[in-house]
Design a protein around this motif. Structure first.
Motif, mmCIF file in Angstrom:
data_model
loop_
_atom_site.group_PDB
_atom_site.id
_atom_site.type_symbol
_atom_site.label_atom_id
_atom_site.label_comp_id
_atom_site.label_asym_id
_atom_site.label_seq_id
_atom_site.Cartn_x
_atom_site.Cartn_y
_atom_site.Cartn_z
ATOM 1 N N SER A 21 -40.551 -10.647 -16.902
ATOM 2 C CA SER A 21 -39.645 -11.805 -16.790
ATOM 3 C C SER A 21 -39.931 -12.788 -17.914
ATOM 4 C CB SER A 21 -39.851 -12.488 -15.431
ATOM 5 O OG SER A 21 -39.797 -13.885 -15.556
ATOM 6 N N THR A 66 -35.812 -17.468 -7.627
ATOM 7 C CA THR A 66 -36.236 -17.160 -9.002
ATOM 8 C C THR A 66 -37.760 -17.181 -9.134
ATOM 9 O OG1 THR A 66 -36.057 -19.480 -9.653
ATOM 10 C CG2 THR A 66 -34.159 -18.078 -10.146
ATOM 11 N N ASP A 145 -29.013 -18.425 -23.003
ATOM 12 C CA ASP A 145 -29.815 -17.955 -21.869
ATOM 13 C C ASP A 145 -30.454 -16.598 -22.198
ATOM 14 O OD1 ASP A 145 -30.746 -16.836 -19.519
ATOM 15 O OD2 ASP A 145 -28.902 -17.173 -18.377
ATOM 16 N N ASN A 147 -31.836 -14.446 -20.406
ATOM 17 C CA ASN A 147 -31.512 -13.353 -19.486
ATOM 18 C C ASN A 147 -30.110 -12.814 -19.750
ATOM 19 O OD1 ASN A 147 -33.934 -12.950 -17.987
ATOM 20 N ND2 ASN A 147 -33.595 -14.970 -17.070
ATOM 21 N N LYS A 150 -30.262 -10.463 -22.730
ATOM 22 C CA LYS A 150 -30.707 -9.110 -22.399
ATOM 23 C C LYS A 150 -29.585 -8.281 -21.779
ATOM 24 C CE LYS A 150 -34.420 -6.678 -20.024
ATOM 25 N NZ LYS A 150 -35.677 -6.861 -19.330
ATOM 26 N N ARG A 268 -38.148 -12.762 -26.202
ATOM 27 C CA ARG A 268 -37.007 -12.080 -25.597
ATOM 28 C C ARG A 268 -35.927 -11.783 -26.649
ATOM 29 N NH1 ARG A 268 -34.512 -11.557 -20.688
ATOM 30 N NH2 ARG A 268 -36.573 -10.739 -20.114
#
Ligand SMILES: N[C@@H](CCC(=O)N[C@@H](CS)C(=O)NCC(=O)O)C(=O)O
Length: 323
Positions: A21, A66, A145, A147, A150, A268
């Motif tokens: 994460s 979360t 963001d 996430n 991804k 990320r």
């Protein structure tokens, strides 16, 4: 204080976390930077790929569902009737600030080193303003963001490439959401039910997009927002970062909390572009963005090179594998 109430007896803090994460990486970097020993905090895995964040037990700790979530015992009394209560911290910013402030520069670390723990909070008003600006930029819900980075797709080919992994992910999550919904009393409105129903709706849309690809009714809008993310929001975020960073770290020579948020966010971005923890791999982001006029700035490059060699970074991204 009676022998039975030594510090070792006190309940430990529990960090609910998942190894890949992005936002869990921030407090995990902080734990290493501050020199916490592995026996000082319990790390419990919440498998967000399987939807563990939607279990009613976890939602009681964090109704947003979360990770990271940090549950800290509060010392109520030191007498024989000592009763510990708990407080849950529910986002990476609050948790990382807490990890920083719970160990003062004078505290000696338990096991990992005998050096005093460095303070990661900005020492000046100017530093504090830069730190806040960087952290809010990276966490902005309308921003880049990590996430979404991804799980975005600008083209039908990208939708196809992510199909197997993301269909399995959103199917698992749907199953977990429905299992929790089935535990809720029928027809009784509660915050928990409303939350789960909302998640069920948005999760179904994601499942439809990834399982049907370009055939999904939501695909066109999804590819457009992915394009905006990659070609407008992300380059804009990099430009703002380069203006804000003093260098080599966000606030200059001294590492601070903003660096930990930026390290996780940038790791990320580089990983989504196929990079690993190498200085030159930050340029892979430039290639993937694919705009002639866009270049990653020198400050961001310098930051990345300075961050990837730190022991904390190596501990959270073992073998240089990013997530
Ligand atoms: N603002 C929150 C965001 C946390 C967050 O989005 N966590 C992700 C993992 S990086 C998560 O738990 N996702 C599970 C889900 O959305 O269902 C923070 O900074 O902690």
């Amino acid at each position: 204080m009676p022998d039975s109430h030594t510090r070792a007896d006190l309940p430990k803090a529990v960090l609910y976390s998942w190894p890949v994460s992005v936002w869990c990486s921030v407090p995990r970097l902080a734990l290493v930077e501050k020199g916490y020993g592995s026996e000082e905090i319990i790390i419990k895995a919440v498998d967000i790929s399987k939807g563990d964040q939607f279990s009613t037990a976890f939602l009681r700790l964090n109704p947003h569902g979360t990770v990271p979530t940090l549950v800290v015992p509060l010392e109520r009394s030191l007498g024989p009737d000592e009763e510990s209560q708990f407080r849950a911290l529910r986002d990476s910013v609050t948790i990382t600030d807490f990890i920083d402030s719970s160990r003062s520069p004078l505290s000696k670390t338990n096991t990992t080193s005998s050096a005093p723990a460095p303070s990661l909070s900005p020492a000046t008003i100017e530093g504090s303003n830069i730190s806040k600006a960087i952290i809010s930029l990276l966490h902005d819900s309308k921003g880049a963001d990590p996430n979404f980075l991804k799980r975005s797709a600008r083209t039908p080919a990208e939708l196809q490439a992510g199909k197997a992994v993301n269909t399995a992910l959103f199917a698992n999550r749907q199953e977990a959401i429905e299992a929790s919904l089935s535990e809720q009393p029928e027809g009784v409105t509660s915050k928990l039910r409303t939350f789960l129903e909302g998640r069920s709706e948005s999760n179904k849309v994601s499942l439809d997009i990834w399982s049907k690809g370009a055939e999904s009714v939501h695909a066109k809008e999804f590819m457009e927002s992915s394009k905006t993310l990659w070609e407008v929001t992300l380059p804009d975020t990099f430009k703002k970062l380069d203006e804000l960073i003093i260098g080599p770290f966000c606030l200059g020579d001294q590492l601070s909390v903003a660096d930990l948020h930026l390290a996780a966010w940038l790791a990320r971005a580089v990983s989504v572009c196929g990079g690993t923890a190498k200085a030159e791999d930050v340029e892979k982001v430039e290639e993937k963005i694919g705009l002639q006029e866009f270049k990653i700035g020198q400050k961001v490059k310098m930051f990345w090179a300075a961050m990837i060699v730190r022991p904390s970074f190596k501990a959270v991204y073992p073998g240089g594998v990013l997530h």
